[in-house]
Design a protein around this motif. Structure first.
Motif, short mmCIF file in Angstrom:
data_model
loop_
_atom_site.label_atom_id
_atom_site.label_comp_id
_atom_site.label_asym_id
_atom_site.label_seq_id
_atom_site.Cartn_x
_atom_site.Cartn_y
_atom_site.Cartn_z
N GLY A 55 0.80 -1.22 0.00
CA GLY A 55 0.00 0.00 0.00
C GLY A 55 0.83 1.27 0.00
O GLY A 55 0.28 2.36 -0.02
N LEU A 56 2.13 1.12 0.00
CA LEU A 56 3.01 2.28 0.10
C LEU A 56 3.31 2.90 -1.26
O LEU A 56 3.83 4.01 -1.33
CB LEU A 56 4.32 1.88 0.78
N ALA A 57 3.04 2.18 -2.32
CA ALA A 57 3.27 2.71 -3.66
C ALA A 57 1.96 2.72 -4.43
O ALA A 57 1.21 1.74 -4.40
CB ALA A 57 4.31 1.87 -4.39
N THR A 58 1.70 3.82 -5.10
CA THR A 58 0.48 3.94 -5.91
C THR A 58 0.80 4.55 -7.26
O THR A 58 1.84 5.19 -7.44
CB THR A 58 -0.58 4.82 -5.21
N PHE A 59 -0.11 4.33 -8.18
CA PHE A 59 -0.03 4.92 -9.52
C PHE A 59 -1.37 5.54 -9.86
O PHE A 59 -2.43 4.98 -9.53
CB PHE A 59 0.30 3.84 -10.55
N TYR A 60 -1.32 6.69 -10.52
CA TYR A 60 -2.53 7.34 -11.02
C TYR A 60 -2.27 7.84 -12.43
O TYR A 60 -1.23 8.46 -12.70
CB TYR A 60 -2.94 8.52 -10.14
N ALA A 61 -3.22 7.60 -13.30
CA ALA A 61 -3.16 8.20 -14.62
C ALA A 61 -3.36 9.70 -14.50
O ALA A 61 -4.04 10.17 -13.57
CB ALA A 61 -4.23 7.59 -15.53
N ASP A 62 -2.81 10.44 -15.42
CA ASP A 62 -2.92 11.90 -15.37
C ASP A 62 -4.38 12.35 -15.34
O ASP A 62 -4.72 13.36 -14.73
CB ASP A 62 -2.20 12.53 -16.55
N SER A 63 -5.24 11.60 -16.00
CA SER A 63 -6.65 12.00 -16.12
C SER A 63 -7.40 11.96 -14.80
O SER A 63 -8.45 12.60 -14.66
CB SER A 63 -7.36 11.11 -17.14
N VAL A 64 -6.87 11.23 -13.81
CA VAL A 64 -7.58 11.10 -12.54
C VAL A 64 -6.76 11.60 -11.36
O VAL A 64 -7.27 11.66 -10.22
CB VAL A 64 -8.01 9.65 -12.27
#
Length: 123
Positions: A55-64
Protein backbone atom coordinates in the motif's frame (compact mmCIF):
# COMPACT_ATOMS: atom_id res chain seq x y z
CA UNK A 1 -9.48 -20.13 -8.07
CA UNK A 2 -9.69 -16.38 -7.62
CA UNK A 3 -12.75 -14.15 -7.85
CA UNK A 4 -12.84 -10.37 -7.96
CA UNK A 5 -16.16 -8.60 -7.59
CA UNK A 6 -16.57 -4.86 -8.08
CA UNK A 7 -19.41 -2.78 -6.69
CA UNK A 8 -20.31 0.84 -6.08
CA UNK A 9 -20.93 2.08 -9.58
CA UNK A 10 -23.98 4.09 -10.56
CA UNK A 11 -25.38 7.21 -12.15
CA UNK A 12 -24.19 10.49 -10.66
CA UNK A 13 -24.03 14.15 -11.62
CA UNK A 14 -20.86 16.05 -12.50
CA UNK A 15 -18.98 17.02 -9.36
CA UNK A 16 -20.34 14.12 -7.33
CA UNK A 17 -18.34 11.35 -5.68
CA UNK A 18 -18.45 7.57 -5.74
CA UNK A 19 -16.47 4.87 -4.00
CA UNK A 20 -15.85 1.65 -5.86
CA UNK A 21 -15.01 -1.55 -4.01
CA UNK A 22 -13.34 -4.71 -5.23
CA UNK A 23 -13.52 -7.79 -3.03
CA UNK A 24 -11.19 -10.71 -3.65
CA UNK A 25 -12.11 -14.25 -2.66
CA UNK A 26 -10.71 -17.71 -3.18
CA UNK A 27 -7.00 -18.37 -3.32
CA UNK A 28 -4.93 -15.67 -1.69
CA UNK A 29 -2.57 -13.66 -3.87
CA UNK A 30 0.53 -12.78 -1.87
CA UNK A 31 2.51 -9.81 -3.15
CA UNK A 32 0.02 -9.03 -5.91
CA UNK A 33 -0.63 -5.47 -6.88
CA UNK A 34 -4.19 -4.34 -7.47
CA UNK A 35 -5.27 -2.08 -10.28
CA UNK A 36 -8.35 -0.21 -11.42
CA UNK A 37 -9.01 0.02 -15.12
CA UNK A 38 -11.81 1.57 -17.11
CA UNK A 39 -13.20 1.21 -20.59
CA UNK A 40 -15.43 3.82 -22.15
CA UNK A 41 -17.69 2.98 -25.07
CA UNK A 42 -15.69 2.61 -28.27
CA UNK A 43 -12.37 3.05 -26.50
CA UNK A 44 -9.61 0.76 -25.29
CA UNK A 45 -9.34 -0.26 -21.67
CA UNK A 46 -6.92 1.91 -19.72
CA UNK A 47 -5.33 1.63 -16.32
CA UNK A 48 -6.21 4.55 -14.11
CA UNK A 49 -4.83 3.56 -10.72
CA UNK A 50 -2.88 0.83 -8.98
CA UNK A 51 -1.48 0.01 -5.57
CA UNK A 52 1.25 -2.36 -4.50
CA UNK A 53 0.96 -5.09 -1.87
CA UNK A 54 2.09 -2.94 1.05
CA UNK A 55 0.00 0.00 0.00
CA UNK A 56 3.01 2.28 0.10
CA UNK A 57 3.27 2.71 -3.66
CA UNK A 58 0.48 3.94 -5.91
CA UNK A 59 -0.03 4.92 -9.52
CA UNK A 60 -2.53 7.34 -11.02
CA UNK A 61 -3.16 8.20 -14.62
CA UNK A 62 -2.92 11.90 -15.37
CA UNK A 63 -6.65 12.00 -16.12
CA UNK A 64 -7.58 11.10 -12.54
CA UNK A 65 -4.62 12.40 -10.53
CA UNK A 66 -5.77 14.60 -7.66
CA UNK A 67 -9.38 13.39 -7.91
CA UNK A 68 -9.18 9.62 -7.32
CA UNK A 69 -7.60 7.76 -4.40
CA UNK A 70 -6.82 4.05 -4.25
CA UNK A 71 -6.52 2.16 -0.96
CA UNK A 72 -6.51 -1.47 0.08
CA UNK A 73 -7.67 -3.32 3.19
CA UNK A 74 -5.94 -6.67 3.55
CA UNK A 75 -8.12 -7.77 6.45
CA UNK A 76 -11.22 -7.54 4.25
CA UNK A 77 -9.38 -8.38 1.01
CA UNK A 78 -10.84 -5.26 -0.51
CA UNK A 79 -9.46 -2.51 -2.72
CA UNK A 80 -11.24 0.81 -2.93
CA UNK A 81 -11.26 3.61 -5.45
CA UNK A 82 -12.56 6.88 -4.07
CA UNK A 83 -13.61 9.05 -6.98
CA UNK A 84 -14.26 12.75 -6.35
CA UNK A 85 -15.16 15.62 -8.66
CA UNK A 86 -16.49 13.22 -11.26
CA UNK A 87 -16.73 14.43 -14.83
CA UNK A 88 -18.74 13.17 -17.80
CA UNK A 89 -15.42 11.95 -19.24
CA UNK A 90 -15.20 9.49 -16.35
CA UNK A 91 -18.18 7.56 -17.71
CA UNK A 92 -17.02 3.99 -18.32
CA UNK A 93 -17.11 0.43 -17.08
CA UNK A 94 -14.63 0.14 -14.24
CA UNK A 95 -12.71 -3.08 -13.63
CA UNK A 96 -10.40 -4.19 -10.87
CA UNK A 97 -7.57 -6.59 -11.49
CA UNK A 98 -4.80 -8.37 -9.60
CA UNK A 99 -1.33 -8.10 -11.02
CA UNK A 100 1.92 -9.95 -10.57
CA UNK A 101 5.52 -9.22 -11.45
CA UNK A 102 7.85 -6.36 -10.66
CA UNK A 103 8.46 -2.88 -11.94
CA UNK A 104 6.09 0.02 -12.40
CA UNK A 105 2.59 -0.71 -11.21
CA UNK A 106 1.08 0.33 -14.51
CA UNK A 107 3.19 -2.31 -16.26
CA UNK A 108 2.48 -5.29 -14.04
CA UNK A 109 0.90 -8.39 -15.55
CA UNK A 110 -2.75 -8.18 -14.50
CA UNK A 111 -4.04 -11.73 -14.64
CA UNK A 112 -7.21 -11.83 -12.56
CA UNK A 113 -10.16 -9.59 -13.44
CA UNK A 114 -13.55 -8.68 -12.10
CA UNK A 115 -16.67 -8.36 -14.21
CA UNK A 116 -16.82 -4.58 -14.04
CA UNK A 117 -19.18 -1.96 -12.69
CA UNK A 118 -20.74 0.86 -14.70
CA UNK A 119 -20.12 4.47 -13.75
CA UNK A 120 -22.15 7.09 -15.57
CA UNK A 121 -21.63 10.80 -14.97
CA UNK A 122 -24.36 12.95 -16.50
CA UNK A 123 -26.42 15.98 -15.62
Amino acid sequence: QVQLVESGGGLVQPGDSLRLSCVTSGRRLPSYAMGWFRQAAGQEREIISAINWSGLATFYADSVKGRFTITRDHANRTVYLQMNSLEPEDTAVYFCAAGTGLGPLENRRYVYWGQGTQVTVAS
